[in-house]
Scaffold this motif. Structure first.
Motif, PDB file in Angstrom:
ATOM      1  N   VAL A 162      17.374 -10.858  14.780  1.00  0.00           N
ATOM      2  CA  VAL A 162      16.714 -10.353  15.998  1.00  0.00           C
ATOM      3  C   VAL A 162      16.408 -11.528  16.935  1.00  0.00           C
ATOM      4  N   ASN A 163      17.468 -12.273  17.268  1.00  0.00           N
ATOM      5  CA  ASN A 163      17.336 -13.431  18.164  1.00  0.00           C
ATOM      6  C   ASN A 163      16.327 -14.449  17.641  1.00  0.00           C
ATOM      7  N   CYS A 164      16.371 -14.675  16.333  1.00  0.00           N
ATOM      8  CA  CYS A 164      15.532 -15.682  15.667  1.00  0.00           C
ATOM      9  C   CYS A 164      14.045 -15.348  15.717  1.00  0.00           C
ATOM     10  N   THR A 165      13.712 -14.048  15.854  1.00  0.00           N
ATOM     11  CA  THR A 165      12.303 -13.642  15.808  1.00  0.00           C
ATOM     12  C   THR A 165      11.951 -12.945  14.502  1.00  0.00           C
ATOM     13  N   ALA A 166      12.897 -12.806  13.579  1.00  0.00           N
ATOM     14  CA  ALA A 166      12.621 -12.123  12.311  1.00  0.00           C
ATOM     15  C   ALA A 166      13.259 -12.891  11.158  1.00  0.00           C
ATOM     16  N   LEU A 167      12.477 -13.104  10.116  1.00  0.00           N
ATOM     17  CA  LEU A 167      12.958 -13.784   8.912  1.00  0.00           C
ATOM     18  C   LEU A 167      12.720 -12.884   7.708  1.00  0.00           C
ATOM     19  N   ARG A 168      13.791 -12.506   7.028  1.00  0.00           N
ATOM     20  CA  ARG A 168      13.672 -11.693   5.830  1.00  0.00           C
ATOM     21  C   ARG A 168      13.389 -12.594   4.635  1.00  0.00           C
ATOM     22  N   ILE A 169      12.428 -12.198   3.817  1.00  0.00           N
ATOM     23  CA  ILE A 169      12.110 -12.905   2.586  1.00  0.00           C
ATOM     24  C   ILE A 169      12.211 -11.903   1.443  1.00  0.00           C
ATOM     25  N   ALA A 170      13.196 -12.100   0.572  1.00  0.00           N
ATOM     26  CA  ALA A 170      13.365 -11.228  -0.592  1.00  0.00           C
ATOM     27  C   ALA A 170      12.346 -11.631  -1.654  1.00  0.00           C
ATOM     28  N   LEU A 171      11.617 -10.647  -2.185  1.00  0.00           N
ATOM     29  CA  LEU A 171      10.597 -10.927  -3.192  1.00  0.00           C
ATOM     30  C   LEU A 171      11.244 -11.098  -4.567  1.00  0.00           C
ATOM     31  N   PRO A 172      10.634 -11.897  -5.453  1.00  0.00           N
ATOM     32  CA  PRO A 172      11.232 -12.156  -6.769  1.00  0.00           C
ATOM     33  C   PRO A 172      11.422 -10.902  -7.606  1.00  0.00           C
ATOM     34  N   LYS A 173      10.532  -9.924  -7.434  1.00  0.00           N
ATOM     35  CA  LYS A 173      10.648  -8.660  -8.145  1.00  0.00           C
ATOM     36  C   LYS A 173      10.003  -7.581  -7.282  1.00  0.00           C
ATOM     37  N   PRO A 174      10.370  -6.329  -7.486  1.00  0.00           N
ATOM     38  CA  PRO A 174       9.772  -5.251  -6.683  1.00  0.00           C
ATOM     39  C   PRO A 174       8.249  -5.244  -6.829  1.00  0.00           C
ATOM     40  N   LEU A 175       7.583  -5.092  -5.705  1.00  0.00           N
ATOM     41  CA  LEU A 175       6.122  -5.070  -5.677  1.00  0.00           C
ATOM     42  C   LEU A 175       5.670  -3.618  -5.669  1.00  0.00           C
ATOM     43  N   ALA A 176       5.020  -3.184  -6.745  1.00  0.00           N
ATOM     44  CA  ALA A 176       4.581  -1.793  -6.858  1.00  0.00           C
ATOM     45  C   ALA A 176       3.356  -1.548  -5.990  1.00  0.00           C
ATOM     46  N   SER A 214       0.812  -1.218   0.000  1.00  0.00           N
ATOM     47  CA  SER A 214       0.000   0.000   0.000  1.00  0.00           C
ATOM     48  C   SER A 214       0.844   1.266   0.000  1.00  0.00           C
ATOM     49  N   SER A 215       2.157   1.125  -0.024  1.00  0.00           N
ATOM     50  CA  SER A 215       3.040   2.275  -0.039  1.00  0.00           C
ATOM     51  C   SER A 215       3.352   2.699  -1.463  1.00  0.00           C
ATOM     52  N   ASP A 216       3.700   3.965  -1.624  1.00  0.00           N
ATOM     53  CA  ASP A 216       4.127   4.451  -2.939  1.00  0.00           C
ATOM     54  C   ASP A 216       5.484   3.876  -3.340  1.00  0.00           C
ATOM     55  N   ARG A 217       6.227   3.418  -2.375  1.00  0.00           N
ATOM     56  CA  ARG A 217       7.554   2.887  -2.652  1.00  0.00           C
ATOM     57  C   ARG A 217       7.482   1.391  -2.965  1.00  0.00           C
ATOM     58  N   PRO A 218       8.231   0.917  -3.948  1.00  0.00           N
ATOM     59  CA  PRO A 218       8.226  -0.519  -4.262  1.00  0.00           C
ATOM     60  C   PRO A 218       8.675  -1.336  -3.053  1.00  0.00           C
ATOM     61  N   LEU A 219       8.060  -2.487  -2.892  1.00  0.00           N
ATOM     62  CA  LEU A 219       8.400  -3.390  -1.795  1.00  0.00           C
ATOM     63  C   LEU A 219       9.274  -4.505  -2.364  1.00  0.00           C
ATOM     64  N   ARG A 220      10.506  -4.558  -1.937  1.00  0.00           N
ATOM     65  CA  ARG A 220      11.451  -5.540  -2.458  1.00  0.00           C
ATOM     66  C   ARG A 220      11.644  -6.728  -1.533  1.00  0.00           C
ATOM     67  N   GLU A 221      11.107  -6.626  -0.352  1.00  0.00           N
ATOM     68  CA  GLU A 221      11.269  -7.666   0.656  1.00  0.00           C
ATOM     69  C   GLU A 221      10.121  -7.587   1.635  1.00  0.00           C
ATOM     70  N   MET A 222       9.988  -8.588   2.433  1.00  0.00           N
ATOM     71  CA  MET A 222       9.091  -8.539   3.579  1.00  0.00           C
ATOM     72  C   MET A 222       9.744  -9.341   4.698  1.00  0.00           C
ATOM     73  N   TYR A 223       9.292  -9.076   5.895  1.00  0.00           N
ATOM     74  CA  TYR A 223       9.804  -9.792   7.060  1.00  0.00           C
ATOM     75  C   TYR A 223       8.656 -10.520   7.749  1.00  0.00           C
ATOM     76  N   VAL A 224       8.952 -11.691   8.254  1.00  0.00           N
ATOM     77  CA  VAL A 224       8.002 -12.456   9.051  1.00  0.00           C
ATOM     78  C   VAL A 224       8.539 -12.508  10.477  1.00  0.00           C
ATOM     79  N   ARG A 225       7.652 -12.179  11.433  1.00  0.00           N
ATOM     80  CA  ARG A 225       8.054 -12.225  12.841  1.00  0.00           C
ATOM     81  C   ARG A 225       7.677 -13.556  13.459  1.00  0.00           C
ATOM     82  N   LEU A 226       8.655 -14.235  14.054  1.00  0.00           N
ATOM     83  CA  LEU A 226       8.457 -15.494  14.762  1.00  0.00           C
ATOM     84  C   LEU A 226       8.512 -15.191  16.256  1.00  0.00           C
ATOM     85  N   TRP A 227       7.447 -14.568  16.749  1.00  0.00           N
ATOM     86  CA  TRP A 227       7.453 -14.102  18.132  1.00  0.00           C
ATOM     87  C   TRP A 227       7.545 -15.252  19.130  1.00  0.00           C
TER      88      TRP A 227
END
Length: 469
Positions: free
Chosen positions: A126-140, A82-95
């Motif tokens: 972050v002590n195994c509470t965050a996993l970065r997932i790089a997206l295949p292409k920038p998400l507009a 929902s941002s104007d900036r392309p999303l190239r990654e996302m993070y998943v929190r393993l709380w």
């Protein structure tokens, strides 16, 4: 240390129940047209730094072992940028890894993710509470993407929001959820045991839980249970516009009632839980969900589960489900039900501004029980110039002995605001504020602006006096 507010002995008892909950934390199938319109209103304006990824949709399948101590399955998350900036990654929190961090040799962390699709997984951080997932292409902006992964969950052997009490399992913060990116960047705050770190945007969950028939499984959302393979049952849950998904498992006793406003209240309690405490919890929980529905806006989820054991310390809130330590005095159920609005429906960054959920929930709790708060602010004594209600968990985690101010000084400040504005104006303010942030995210600055808008008085001296910075 400040004195507690001069509330009646029964009120102080209730307050102590909530404070015990704090200490313990350390160690419908659809929405109605009005609610849907509110949801759209919070997402149609999209500034460059709007919180993202949003419009989350979760599809989850889980299978539990014989005693509910281990769960495995597959989780699929669909989301929008929902941002104007392309999303190239996302993070998943393993709380769920917050307490144990990355585990020890031979003892892996409780929550593990594998077989990631829809992106390339990096290393846990972050002590195994965050996993970065790089997206295949920038998400507009406006585009959607899907990531999926296998998840394995081992319930820790501790009595905690993610833990166990005898034969009963609590799975709060066990399912991974996406981190939030906003004007401050990615929120990758550390896990804290005192209070909560959890900041999540609302989304829709569809969850299928395969479990032994001997176990009852209360869960977030509207749930149905049907027979599955021999000796097993399938509990299906649908939850719309919630920030997290929690469940429990065990040989609970159960009861169901429907409040006058139509909310289904399902109670689950462990054998040996005090009968009078169960009765009080059921009574107050049902009354609170209707009372707060009138004060802040109708409860939108159709169902709420009250999960009670005698050994659980205090209480913990999740959307549509609360965990409650229950004695002959009852439990912290009213405070935890208030969290359905203050954190659940009206979201906030619980790490960055915990007063927006804890103090607001405790203010609602005080109003429910009719506690006298007229003079309670006069008894507040700040331990230092740095102590302030709007401090983040970075401060409170470093000063755990002061954290109770969110439960004492916080509701007193809101009670003082009620006297400053007038009771009717305060009631209108909170109801409108909830409406304006329904399924959205609140901030201290936005609340101060909303309060100032309903009065001709200059509130700057008020915020300064009450240390709401």
């Amino acid at each position: 240390m400040p004195s507690l507010p001069a509330w009646p002995s029964r009120a102080v008892g209730r307050l102590l129940v909530v404070l015990l909950a704090l200490l313990a934390a350390q160690g419908g199938t659809g929405v109605d047209a009005v609610t849907a319109a509110r949801s759209e209103a919070t997402t149609t304006t999209t500034p460059a730094h709007t919180a993202t990824p949003d419009r989350l949709r979760y599809d989850v399948t889980l299978r539990g072992n014989a005693d509910g101590s281990r769960w495995t399955g597959r989780q699929r998350v669909s989301f929008r940028n929902s941002s104007d900036r392309p999303l190239r990654e996302m993070y998943v929190r393993l709380w769920g890894n917050g307490v144990d961090r990355c585990g020890t040799p031979g003892a892996p962390p409780p929550v593990e993710v594998s077989r990631v699709s829809g992106g390339t997984a990096g290393r846990l951080s972050v002590n195994c509470t965050a996993l970065r997932i790089a997206l295949p292409k920038p998400l507009a902006r406006g585009e959607r993407a899907v990531v999926a992964f296998d998840v394995s969950i081992a319930v820790p052997e501790r009595n905690n929001r993610f833990g166990r009490d005898g034969a009963f399992r609590f799975l709060g913060n066990a399912l991974p959820v996406p981190a939030v990116h906003d004007a401050k960047g990615w929120h990758l705050d550390p896990y804290v045991s005192t209070g909560e770190s959890f900041y999540a945007l609302a989304g829709d969950f569809r969850v299928a839980i395969d479990h032994p028939r001997t176990l009852k499984v209360p869960a977030t959302g509207r749930t149905w249970t049907r027979p599955a393979k021999p000796g097993r049952s399938l509990t299906l849950s649908v939850a719309h516009q919630v920030r997290d998904f929690a469940w429990a498992a065990g040989p609970f006793s159960t009861a169901t009632e429907t409040t006058p406003s139509g909310v289904r209240v399902r109670s689950y309690w462990a054998p040996g839980t005090n009968a009078e405490g169960v009765r009080l919890t059921r009574q107050d929980g049902a009354a609170a969900v209707d009372r707060f529905g009138e004060e802040f806006g109708r409860y939108p989820y159709g169902e709420i589960d009250l999960v009670m054991t005698s050994g659980f310390g205090g209480g913990m809130e999740y959307p549509g489900l609360v965990l409650l330590g229950t004695t002959e005095e009852g439990s912290a159920v009213v405070h935890e039900v208030a969290h359905q609005w203050w954190y659940g429906i009206v979201g906030n960054d619980e790490y960055g501004a915990p007063w927006l959920d804890e103090s607001f929930a405790q203010y609602a709790n005080a109003r429910f029980y009719g506690w006298e708060t007229r003079d309670c602010w006069s008894e507040v004594e700040w331990p230092s110039d740095e102590t302030a209600l709007a401090n983040s968990m970075a401060y409170w985690a470093g000063h755990p002995g002061e954290y109770h101010f969110l439960y004492t000084a916080g509701p007193c400040a809101l009670a003082d605001l009620e006297r400053t504005l007038g009771a009717d104006t305060m009631a209108r303010l909170l109801k409108q504020y909830a409406r304006d942030h329904w399924y959205g995210v609140s901030s201290t600055a936005e609340f101060k602006k909303a309060a100032q808008s309903v009065t001709g008085k200059d509130l700057n001296p008020f915020w300064k006096l009450h240390r709401i910075r």
